[in-house]
Design a protein around this motif. Sequence first.
Motif, PDB file in Angstrom:
ATOM      1  N   ILE A 123      69.056  51.343  93.510  1.00 30.66           N
ATOM      2  CA  ILE A 123      67.695  51.326  92.968  1.00 30.66           C
ATOM      3  C   ILE A 123      67.131  49.912  92.913  1.00 30.66           C
ATOM      4  N   VAL A 171      65.738  49.356  96.229  1.00 28.05           N
ATOM      5  CA  VAL A 171      64.487  50.115  96.337  1.00 28.05           C
ATOM      6  C   VAL A 171      63.355  49.353  95.652  1.00 28.05           C
ATOM      7  N   HIS A 172      63.630  48.782  94.492  1.00 27.40           N
ATOM      8  CA  HIS A 172      62.595  48.032  93.779  1.00 27.40           C
ATOM      9  C   HIS A 172      62.163  46.801  94.571  1.00 27.40           C
ATOM     10  N   ASN A 184      58.648  53.303  90.818  1.00 26.13           N
ATOM     11  CA  ASN A 184      58.414  53.743  92.184  1.00 26.13           C
ATOM     12  C   ASN A 184      59.068  55.076  92.519  1.00 26.13           C
ATOM     13  N   ASN A 185      60.065  55.506  91.763  1.00 24.01           N
ATOM     14  CA  ASN A 185      60.774  56.730  92.152  1.00 24.01           C
ATOM     15  C   ASN A 185      59.984  58.002  91.866  1.00 24.01           C
ATOM     16  N   ARG A 186      58.866  57.918  91.201  1.00 19.63           N
ATOM     17  CA  ARG A 186      58.070  59.119  90.964  1.00 19.63           C
ATOM     18  C   ARG A 186      57.502  59.675  92.263  1.00 19.63           C
ATOM     19  N   TYR A 233      59.318  59.754  95.134  1.00 21.08           N
ATOM     20  CA  TYR A 233      60.403  60.226  95.996  1.00 21.08           C
ATOM     21  C   TYR A 233      60.127  61.684  96.362  1.00 21.08           C
ATOM     22  N   HIS A 264      61.576  64.210  93.904  1.00 26.61           N
ATOM     23  CA  HIS A 264      60.848  64.282  92.638  1.00 26.61           C
ATOM     24  C   HIS A 264      59.541  65.049  92.803  1.00 26.61           C
TER      25      HIS A 264
END
Length: 102
Positions: free
Chosen positions: A17, A20-21, A82-84, A86, A89
């Motif tokens: 992660i 990813v960030h 940012n993972n919202r 994906y 998700h």
Amino acid sequence: MHRFADIGAAVIGTGFIGTVHVEALRRIGVDVRGVLGSTPDRGAARAAALNVPKAYGSLDEILAAGRHVAEAAGLVNAVNFNNRFYPLHQHVREIIAAFAAT
């Protein structure tokens, strides 16, 4: 008002992660200036792999780097969610929304 190009960031965590960030911040134009890994060696290796200029050895080192998150400093403090976006998700959101609509 700040432009993204004026913002520098350090990312804490260099695992999946964290990587990813780093990439997400770069995509929106934020200058990623450093990372902090679980160990100094891990941080240095990931900084090199990600082409990030600095690997911090500790959280204290990041905090001593002249960057402040207090309102009085007039600087920005932000968390990148940012993972919202994906695909998994988004799929789960659609399932929940469809279930709630029934």
